[in-house]
Design an enzyme around this catalytic site. Structure first.
Site, mmCIF file in Angstrom:
data_model
loop_
_atom_site.group_PDB
_atom_site.id
_atom_site.type_symbol
_atom_site.label_atom_id
_atom_site.label_comp_id
_atom_site.label_asym_id
_atom_site.label_seq_id
_atom_site.Cartn_x
_atom_site.Cartn_y
_atom_site.Cartn_z
ATOM 1 N N GLU A 7 0.852 -1.191 0.000
ATOM 2 C CA GLU A 7 0.000 0.000 0.000
ATOM 3 C C GLU A 7 0.889 1.242 0.000
ATOM 4 O O GLU A 7 1.947 1.266 0.605
ATOM 5 C CB GLU A 7 -0.882 -0.010 1.253
ATOM 6 N N LYS B 59 -9.636 1.502 -2.490
ATOM 7 C CA LYS B 59 -9.847 0.941 -1.153
ATOM 8 C C LYS B 59 -11.259 1.243 -0.652
ATOM 9 O O LYS B 59 -11.682 2.400 -0.585
ATOM 10 C CB LYS B 59 -8.797 1.532 -0.215
ATOM 11 N N CYS C 146 -4.998 -3.297 2.748
ATOM 12 C CA CYS C 146 -4.748 -2.999 4.160
ATOM 13 C C CYS C 146 -5.974 -3.185 5.072
ATOM 14 O O CYS C 146 -6.343 -4.308 5.400
ATOM 15 C CB CYS C 146 -4.177 -1.591 4.283
#
Length: 279
Positions: free
Chosen positions: A45, A116, A157
């Site tokens: 990330e 995300k 993440c």
């Protein structure tokens, strides 16, 4: 028919405030992984920039088509003939920023892009506080990408804490899952390994997650420990602590069918209605 095998790699990084330096480190890591036999290489990330100051972040990022890191990673994918999974880049998205993962095929073309879904808005016991939603805009869809060896479920993440997303990816045919990350040291020490292994076990999938590691220029400290986990929850490769470097593991796709046959949890799921019992 024999199930395919391939070599997967994670490039663990310690990205800072200079996108050019981070770009060069990512390219060097991908080249090293390819030289060591990797066919698929994943970066963490925020590969190109770790910057908590909003004004500084906006000065340094670009739209995807003008992002020099993305251009360089497309070039190295083509040059080395490997699939490059960019864990994420910060890219301009109107007046906010997208935390965007990109999968680049062996010809250097962008095969898939994913923003995300789950934004990290938390206050940690040690005083660390994060408000991703103040700067980033969350995605609206999950994404899978067909690779030469199987289907990849793309995530980033904090997404790893949401098992419903990973189940949906697996139900959409993903056999390889991911959570490239910049996990904080505090939460990583407590939860990183168990979350990665749990997502693999629950879905009978490989879990491949490159990580940021160490003390960064913007003051944050990340956990590192990039991981490659098999569908039975066994750790096939792990980075040594938080140091930058490259890890590799051979991926035998036959293990997906084997794990799902042993524990067919994907087939056994039932709709759930919750009843509240009150005195």
């Amino acid at each position: 028919m024999t199930a395919p095998r391939f070599v997967a790699a994670c490039v663990q990084m310690r990205s800072g405030r200079d996108p050019a330096q981070n770009r060069d480190a990512a390219v060097a890591g991908i080249r090293e992984a390819a030289e060591r036999g990797a066919h698929y290489v994943q970066t963490p990330e925020m590969t190109s920039l770790l910057e908590r100051d909003r004004e500084s972040l906006f000065r340094k990022i670009r739209e995807p088509e003008h992002d020099s890191t993305l251009g360089a990673l497309r070039d190295v994918a083509r040059e080395r003939g490997v699939v490059v999974h960019v864990g994420s880049l910060a890219v301009r998205n109107g007046d906010k920023v997208a935390n965007r993962a990109l999968v680049i095929d062996r010809e250097g073309a962008v095969l898939a892009a994913y923003d995300k879904l789950h934004l990290y808005d938390v206050d940690l016991p040690n005083g660390e506080s994060y408000r991703e939603s103040a700067t980033y805009t969350g995605g609206a869809r999950a994404v899978v990408a067909d690779l030469p060896w199987g289907r990849l479920g793309v995530a980033i993440c904090y997404d790893v804490r949401f098992p419903a997303l990973y189940r949906a990816l697996a139900e959409a045919g993903a056999e390889i899952l991911s959570a490239p990350a910049a996990f904080t040291r505090q939460t990583g020490e407590a939860h990183w390994h168990v979350l990665q292994r749990a997502r693999a076990i629950e879905t009978g999938s490989f879990m491949i997650s490159a990580a940021q590691g160490g003390r960064h220029e913007d003051g944050r400290e990340t956990y590192g420990h990039s991981l490659i986990v098999d569908p039975w929850g066994r750790v096939l490769a792990e980075a040594e602590g938080n140091a930058p470097g490259v890890i590799l593991a051979e991926i035998d796709m036959a293990l997906v069918a084997d794990a799902r046959a042993r524990i067919p949890a994907l087939r056994h799921a039932r709709p759930v209605t919750v009843e509240v019992a009150r005195p």
